[in-house]
Design a protein around this motif. Structure first.
Motif, PDB file in Angstrom:
ATOM      1  N   TRP A  93      -5.360   3.160   2.232  1.00 60.44           N
ATOM      2  CA  TRP A  93      -3.988   2.725   2.502  1.00 60.44           C
ATOM      3  C   TRP A  93      -3.107   2.939   1.278  1.00 60.44           C
ATOM      4  CZ3 TRP A  93      -4.958  -2.714   5.054  1.00 60.44           C
ATOM      5  CH2 TRP A  93      -5.213  -2.544   6.410  1.00 60.44           C
ATOM      6  N   GLY A 133      -2.148   6.319   0.471  1.00 63.08           N
ATOM      7  CA  GLY A 133      -1.289   6.919   1.480  1.00 63.08           C
ATOM      8  C   GLY A 133      -2.032   7.871   2.401  1.00 63.08           C
ATOM      9  N   GLU A 134      -3.345   7.836   2.381  1.00 59.24           N
ATOM     10  CA  GLU A 134      -4.158   8.745   3.184  1.00 59.24           C
ATOM     11  C   GLU A 134      -4.322   8.252   4.621  1.00 59.24           C
ATOM     12  OE1 GLU A 134      -6.869  10.200  -0.622  1.00 59.24           O
ATOM     13  OE2 GLU A 134      -7.720   8.806   0.838  1.00 59.24           O
ATOM     14  N   GLN A 177       3.264  -1.434   0.559  1.00 59.38           N
ATOM     15  CA  GLN A 177       4.489  -0.919  -0.067  1.00 59.38           C
ATOM     16  C   GLN A 177       4.652  -1.485  -1.481  1.00 59.38           C
ATOM     17  OE1 GLN A 177       7.383  -2.043   2.901  1.00 59.38           O
ATOM     18  NE2 GLN A 177       7.268  -0.054   3.934  1.00 59.38           N
ATOM     19  N   GLN A 229       2.321   0.353  -3.720  1.00 61.72           N
ATOM     20  CA  GLN A 229       2.805   1.708  -3.991  1.00 61.72           C
ATOM     21  C   GLN A 229       3.949   1.683  -5.007  1.00 61.72           C
ATOM     22  OE1 GLN A 229       3.400   2.854   0.108  1.00 61.72           O
ATOM     23  NE2 GLN A 229       1.404   3.865   0.223  1.00 61.72           N
TER      24      GLN A 229
END
Length: 174
Positions: free
Chosen positions: A22, A25-26, A39, A42
């Motif tokens: 997650w 971003g995969e 988020q 990230q």
């Protein structure tokens, strides 16, 4: 904490394959409750020059388990203070289980080995003793006369009696 310490390169090792994918971003996050957390992670990642997320299966996560145990054992009055840990990795892993004595002059693994050889129990074994020996034997492997204990990662540890342990320790330290 890493940001406060001005860390610019970070390796994050986690045992949750789902979370690692997650954050990289995969994989898509479908649970709406989780999206804000991913988020946020990230956005935090943007604060480092280099950040790598690596998955390690729980079975290979001894270091994290050891650190978690240490964290639970140590209570520091200043919760913002963290002692630095110096972790030294050895080239070859060593595993040892210590048995204090062998009062009946039989090796500690005698009953397990006999069970694997001939499926027999000690004469005075109770029903519970028999169940215990059977259950323990599932974690052992007999190759001719040498008994090995299986590790969670399917490695094999050779079982030795007290005399052989002393001989091996002397051999290693000379």
């Amino acid at each position: 904490m890493a940001i406060d310490m001005n860390v610019y390169k970070l390796l994050v090792i986690g045992d949750s394959d789902l979370l690692i994918h997650w954050v990289r971003g995969e994989w898509a996050v479908k649970n709406p409750k989780i999206i804000p957390y991913v988020q946020y992670m990230q956005n935090l990642c943007k604060m480092f020059r280099k950040i790598e997320f690596r998955h390690t299966p729980r079975i290979h996560n001894e270091l994290a388990d050891a650190l978690a145990t240490i964290a639970l054992m140590i209570k520091h009055p200043d919760t913002d203070y963290i002692d630095l840990l110096d972790i030294e990795l050895k080239e070859h892993p060593v595993h040892c289980s210590y048995v204090e004595s062998e009062p009946d002059s039989l090796p500690w693994y005698f009953d397990i080995k006999r069970y694997l050889e001939s499926v027999t129990y000690p004469e005075d074994a109770t029903s519970n003793n028999k169940k215990s020996i059977h259950r323990m034997a599932l974690n052992f492997f007999l190759n001719t006369q040498v008994l090995y204990r299986r590790t969670p990662d399917l490695g094999l540890l050779r079982c030795v009696d007290a005399a052989e342990a002393v001989r091996l320790i002397e051999q290693i330290h000379t």
